[in-house]
Design a protein around this motif. Structure first.
Motif, mmCIF file in Angstrom:
data_model
loop_
_atom_site.group_PDB
_atom_site.id
_atom_site.type_symbol
_atom_site.label_atom_id
_atom_site.label_comp_id
_atom_site.label_asym_id
_atom_site.label_seq_id
_atom_site.Cartn_x
_atom_site.Cartn_y
_atom_site.Cartn_z
ATOM 1 N N ASN A 1 19.709 3.291 -13.206
ATOM 2 C CA ASN A 1 18.713 2.584 -11.610
ATOM 3 C C ASN A 1 18.236 3.189 -10.411
ATOM 4 N N ARG A 2 18.073 2.872 -10.455
ATOM 5 C CA ARG A 2 17.198 3.946 -9.197
ATOM 6 C C ARG A 2 18.040 3.678 -7.199
ATOM 7 N N LYS A 3 18.549 2.987 -7.579
ATOM 8 C CA LYS A 3 19.385 2.946 -5.987
ATOM 9 C C LYS A 3 19.483 4.529 -5.463
ATOM 10 N N SER A 4 19.440 4.839 -4.196
ATOM 11 C CA SER A 4 19.864 6.388 -3.932
ATOM 12 C C SER A 4 20.758 6.784 -3.653
ATOM 13 N N LEU A 5 21.129 7.493 -2.872
ATOM 14 C CA LEU A 5 22.140 8.442 -2.794
ATOM 15 C C LEU A 5 22.624 7.977 -1.551
ATOM 16 N N ASN A 6 22.164 7.110 -0.737
ATOM 17 C CA ASN A 6 23.004 6.059 0.496
ATOM 18 C C ASN A 6 23.154 5.050 -0.120
ATOM 19 N N ALA A 7 23.007 4.580 -0.964
ATOM 20 C CA ALA A 7 22.946 2.962 -1.329
ATOM 21 C C ALA A 7 24.480 3.306 -2.353
ATOM 22 N N LEU A 8 24.755 4.390 -3.345
ATOM 23 C CA LEU A 8 26.044 5.143 -4.196
ATOM 24 C C LEU A 8 26.683 4.783 -3.439
ATOM 25 N N ILE A 9 26.496 6.325 -2.409
ATOM 26 C CA ILE A 9 27.333 6.335 -1.763
ATOM 27 C C ILE A 9 28.298 4.983 -0.431
ATOM 28 N N ASP A 10 27.232 4.313 -0.526
ATOM 29 C CA ASP A 10 27.692 3.349 0.733
ATOM 30 C C ASP A 10 28.386 2.492 -0.198
ATOM 31 N N GLU A 11 28.142 1.851 -1.853
ATOM 32 C CA GLU A 11 28.940 1.139 -2.528
ATOM 33 C C GLU A 11 29.552 1.745 -3.339
ATOM 34 N N TYR A 12 30.079 2.622 -3.311
ATOM 35 C CA TYR A 12 31.519 3.980 -3.313
ATOM 36 C C TYR A 12 32.497 3.718 -2.872
ATOM 37 N N ASN A 13 32.505 3.994 -1.534
ATOM 38 C CA ASN A 13 32.850 3.510 -0.594
ATOM 39 C C ASN A 13 33.417 2.802 -0.541
ATOM 40 N N ALA A 14 32.790 1.401 -0.009
ATOM 41 C CA ALA A 14 32.780 0.124 -0.127
ATOM 42 C C ALA A 14 33.844 -0.500 -0.876
ATOM 43 N N GLY A 15 34.158 0.243 -1.954
ATOM 44 C CA GLY A 15 35.215 -0.275 -3.471
ATOM 45 C C GLY A 15 36.340 0.661 -3.708
ATOM 46 N N LEU A 16 36.451 1.037 -2.171
ATOM 47 C CA LEU A 16 37.850 2.386 -2.246
ATOM 48 C C LEU A 16 38.379 0.797 -2.266
ATOM 49 N N ARG A 17 40.364 0.923 -2.766
ATOM 50 C CA ARG A 17 41.132 0.130 -2.179
ATOM 51 C C ARG A 17 41.844 1.046 -1.646
ATOM 52 N N ASN A 18 42.828 0.324 -1.025
ATOM 53 C CA ASN A 18 44.006 0.785 -0.349
ATOM 54 C C ASN A 18 44.391 2.165 -0.559
ATOM 55 N N GLY A 19 44.582 2.315 -0.202
ATOM 56 C CA GLY A 19 45.216 3.824 0.242
ATOM 57 C C GLY A 19 44.625 5.182 -0.507
ATOM 58 N N GLU A 20 42.779 4.404 -0.397
ATOM 59 C CA GLU A 20 42.314 5.585 -1.611
ATOM 60 C C GLU A 20 41.459 5.771 -0.625
#
Length: 154
Positions: A53-72
């Motif tokens: 996909n064409r998502k930008s680095l900032n969008a990827l980082i935001d999505e990754y960080n938003a998906g962190l679970r408790n304790g991560e």
């Protein structure tokens, strides 16, 4: 610092940024349970997924960080790396006859002026520190990949 060393260190930062983005994309592919599909040489089409996909680095980082679970939380990736990536990609490198050079990035024009979004003297120390910082952030993604028992990255 000689031009050769400058180029090698900037190249190392770029390579680490590309590796970070690849790790983020593959992590998100696994986190969203998407099938692995990447083009082979000569392909004209491939499935739409996180690696393609064409998502930008900032969008990827935001999505990754938003998906962190408790304790991560320790695996959170610093969004400030986007500023460095954007400055390298869209900035102006200025030097006199000798290094270190200064890297500038400017905003869009407004009322005849631009804001300075990024300004950094690219000393050996800064380049080495940034190379290491980007690699450390990439390692966080890889380590979480392993913690979650995802397969495919090493």
């Amino acid at each position: 610092m000689e031009a050769t060393e400058h180029c090698q260190l900037v190249g190392a930062i770029i390579t680490n940024l590309q590796a970070l983005e690849t790790h983020l994309r593959y992590f998100l592919l696994k986190a969203h349970d998407q099938p692995v599909a990447f083009p082979k040489s000569g392909d004209k089409q491939v499935a739409h997924n996180f690696p393609t996909n064409r998502k930008s680095l900032n969008a990827l980082i935001d999505e990754y960080n938003a998906g962190l679970r408790n304790g991560e939380g320790e695996f959170s990736v610093e969004r400030s790396l986007v500023d460095v990536r954007d400055a390298i990609a869209h900035g102006r490198l200025v030097t006199s006859d000798v290094f270190p050079a200064t890297l500038w990035k400017f905003s869009k024009e407004k009322n005849g002026h631009v804001q300075i979004d990024f300004s950094e003297v690219l000393t050996r120390e800064w380049l080495v520190a940034m190379r290491n910082k980007v690699d450390k952030e990439r390692e966080k993604v890889l380590n979480l990949f392993k913690v979650r028992n995802y397969t495919g990255l090493q």
